[in-house]
Design a protein around this motif. Structure first.
Motif, PDB file in Angstrom:
ATOM      1  N   SER A  33      -1.190   5.656   4.490  1.00  0.00           N
ATOM      2  CA  SER A  33      -1.319   7.209   4.333  1.00  0.00           C
ATOM      3  C   SER A  33      -1.024   7.819   5.076  1.00  0.00           C
ATOM      4  O   SER A  33       0.132   9.036   4.533  1.00  0.00           O
ATOM      5  CB  SER A  33      -2.776   7.683   4.069  1.00  0.00           C
ATOM      6  OG  SER A  33      -3.178   9.164   3.782  1.00  0.00           O
ATOM      7  N   TYR A  34      -0.023   8.106   6.004  1.00  0.00           N
ATOM      8  CA  TYR A  34      -0.052   8.266   7.722  1.00  0.00           C
ATOM      9  C   TYR A  34       2.334   8.462   6.806  1.00  0.00           C
ATOM     10  O   TYR A  34       2.793   9.907   7.168  1.00  0.00           O
ATOM     11  CB  TYR A  34       0.663   7.959   8.424  1.00  0.00           C
ATOM     12  CG  TYR A  34       0.848   8.584   9.210  1.00  0.00           C
ATOM     13  CD1 TYR A  34       0.799   9.682   9.940  1.00  0.00           C
ATOM     14  CD2 TYR A  34       2.140   7.720   9.971  1.00  0.00           C
ATOM     15  CE1 TYR A  34       2.074   9.966  10.747  1.00  0.00           C
ATOM     16  CE2 TYR A  34       3.243   8.256  10.556  1.00  0.00           C
ATOM     17  CZ  TYR A  34       2.613   9.612  11.340  1.00  0.00           C
ATOM     18  OH  TYR A  34       4.525  10.067  12.300  1.00  0.00           O
ATOM     19  N   ILE A  35       2.374   6.890   6.734  1.00  0.00           N
ATOM     20  CA  ILE A  35       3.899   6.755   5.676  1.00  0.00           C
ATOM     21  C   ILE A  35       3.725   7.373   4.833  1.00  0.00           C
ATOM     22  O   ILE A  35       4.820   8.416   4.772  1.00  0.00           O
ATOM     23  CB  ILE A  35       3.787   5.248   5.887  1.00  0.00           C
ATOM     24  CG1 ILE A  35       3.853   4.488   7.612  1.00  0.00           C
ATOM     25  CG2 ILE A  35       5.556   4.992   5.185  1.00  0.00           C
ATOM     26  CD1 ILE A  35       3.761   3.231   6.856  1.00  0.00           C
ATOM     27  N   ASN A  36       2.926   7.517   3.238  1.00  0.00           N
ATOM     28  CA  ASN A  36       3.182   7.881   2.382  1.00  0.00           C
ATOM     29  C   ASN A  36       3.896   9.226   2.484  1.00  0.00           C
ATOM     30  O   ASN A  36       4.161  10.251   1.745  1.00  0.00           O
ATOM     31  CB  ASN A  36       2.121   7.461   1.670  1.00  0.00           C
ATOM     32  CG  ASN A  36       2.116   6.189   1.196  1.00  0.00           C
ATOM     33  OD1 ASN A  36       3.143   5.904   0.737  1.00  0.00           O
ATOM     34  ND2 ASN A  36       1.393   5.808   1.109  1.00  0.00           N
ATOM     35  N   ASN A  37       2.794  10.341   3.627  1.00  0.00           N
ATOM     36  CA  ASN A  37       2.789  11.485   3.963  1.00  0.00           C
ATOM     37  C   ASN A  37       3.754  11.599   4.322  1.00  0.00           C
ATOM     38  O   ASN A  37       4.332  12.678   4.187  1.00  0.00           O
ATOM     39  CB  ASN A  37       1.489  11.952   4.652  1.00  0.00           C
ATOM     40  CG  ASN A  37       1.155  13.343   4.964  1.00  0.00           C
ATOM     41  OD1 ASN A  37       1.158  14.588   3.658  1.00  0.00           O
ATOM     42  ND2 ASN A  37       1.405  14.137   6.221  1.00  0.00           N
ATOM     43  N   MET A  97       0.632  -1.591   0.496  1.00  0.00           N
ATOM     44  CA  MET A  97      -0.225   0.046  -0.150  1.00  0.00           C
ATOM     45  C   MET A  97       1.020   1.647  -0.283  1.00  0.00           C
ATOM     46  O   MET A  97      -0.274   1.925  -0.554  1.00  0.00           O
ATOM     47  CB  MET A  97      -1.333   0.087   1.215  1.00  0.00           C
ATOM     48  CG  MET A  97      -2.185  -0.697   1.055  1.00  0.00           C
ATOM     49  SD  MET A  97      -2.893  -1.456   3.158  1.00  0.00           S
ATOM     50  CE  MET A  97      -3.592   0.233   2.580  1.00  0.00           C
ATOM     51  N   VAL A  98       2.029   1.001   0.396  1.00  0.00           N
ATOM     52  CA  VAL A  98       2.975   2.225   0.490  1.00  0.00           C
ATOM     53  C   VAL A  98       3.891   2.379  -1.020  1.00  0.00           C
ATOM     54  O   VAL A  98       4.144   1.364  -2.051  1.00  0.00           O
ATOM     55  CB  VAL A  98       3.891   2.482   1.685  1.00  0.00           C
ATOM     56  CG1 VAL A  98       5.189   3.417   1.841  1.00  0.00           C
ATOM     57  CG2 VAL A  98       3.436   2.305   2.991  1.00  0.00           C
ATOM     58  N   ILE A 137      -7.641   0.198   9.097  1.00  0.00           N
ATOM     59  CA  ILE A 137      -6.549   1.129   9.966  1.00  0.00           C
ATOM     60  C   ILE A 137      -4.735   0.779   8.809  1.00  0.00           C
ATOM     61  O   ILE A 137      -4.238   1.738   9.444  1.00  0.00           O
ATOM     62  CB  ILE A 137      -5.665  -0.051  11.676  1.00  0.00           C
ATOM     63  CG1 ILE A 137      -4.324   1.220  11.640  1.00  0.00           C
ATOM     64  CG2 ILE A 137      -5.542  -1.035  11.144  1.00  0.00           C
ATOM     65  CD1 ILE A 137      -4.900   2.522  12.722  1.00  0.00           C
ATOM     66  N   ASN A 138      -5.139  -0.066   8.333  1.00  0.00           N
ATOM     67  CA  ASN A 138      -4.247  -0.379   7.315  1.00  0.00           C
ATOM     68  C   ASN A 138      -4.128   1.060   6.184  1.00  0.00           C
ATOM     69  O   ASN A 138      -2.504   0.969   5.617  1.00  0.00           O
ATOM     70  CB  ASN A 138      -3.926  -1.906   6.336  1.00  0.00           C
ATOM     71  CG  ASN A 138      -3.664  -2.779   7.624  1.00  0.00           C
ATOM     72  OD1 ASN A 138      -3.348  -2.378   8.540  1.00  0.00           O
ATOM     73  ND2 ASN A 138      -3.930  -3.942   7.227  1.00  0.00           N
TER      74      ASN A 138
END
Length: 216
Positions: free
Chosen positions: A195-199, A24-25, A189-190
């Motif tokens: 999304s958090y990691i990408n940002n 997903m990342v 949650i995934n």
């Protein structure tokens, strides 16, 4: 480069969460399984190795894992470590290397044990799952992937897995930035984590670029 730790009970879904995030990342992810860093015991017989407690923190070579993570974060490749579950031995090293990636994930039951490693982590995830579900998952995994008998799995669970969870692993939750309920297949949650990691990676890269421009 971001460094993420994933911790939780055996069978909680740590590997699954790491693998889900990798899909997903939108940057490259390297997943390191802490199990690859079990100490080797070449001088012991197979029967003696079977008697070891593989769920206590001291069974892992934390110094070697720390050294490899530091090297990767510094942009250096390291030799891949592997573990032979059938023989309870570190697998022979081959000329196979782990290369630095945009995101490095270390996952394991004692991923949060070493304070030196914790202090390097940009994000710490604890996977919280009902112990009964963890046991069922462990039974399925150990039978299907590691060729173990149900009697052996049951004895190990009662002798070391549950006591070490109660003594150590459940307490690692206090270090987590995020508690991941329901295991690695929690789609909502995934998605949030990805999304958090990408940002965060985007912001980190932007900040690094700005600092580099300023230095010029």
């Amino acid at each position: 480069m971001l460094f993420i730790g994933i911790c939780g009970a055996s069978g909680s879904g740590k590997s699954t969460l790491a693998e889900e995030l990798a899909t997903m990342v939108n940057k490259s992810i390297l997943i390191i399984n802490q199990d690859a860093y079990y100490y080797d015991h070449p001088d012991m017989s197979f029967e003696e190795r079977c008697e070891l407690n593989y769920d206590e923190p001291s069974i892992f070579d934390h110094d070697l894992l720390l050294e490899d993570v530091k090297s990767l974060l510094a942009g250096k490749r390291v030799l891949r470590k592997r573990y032979d579950y059938a023989e309870h031995r570190r697998a022979p090293q081959q000329d196979e290397y782990l290369e630095p990636h945009d995101v490095i994930i270390v996952e394991g039951i004692h991923a949060f044990f070493d304070h030196r490693l914790r202090e390097m982590m940009d994000l710490m995830l604890y996977v919280r799952v009902d112990p009964d579900i963890c046991l069922l998952r462990r039974i399925q995994r150990d039978i299907n992937e590691r060729g173990r008998a149900i009697d052996n799995i049951s004895m190990q669970y009662l002798a070391t897995v549950k006591p070490m969870f109660d003594q150590y692993i459940r307490n690692y939750e206090q270090y987590a930035d995020v508690i991941v309920a329901k295991g690695g297949k929690n789609a909502k949650i995934n998605e949030i984590l990805a999304s958090y990691i990408n940002n965060d990676l985007h912001m980190f890269r932007g900040q690094t670029q700005t600092e580099g421009d300023s230095a010029c």
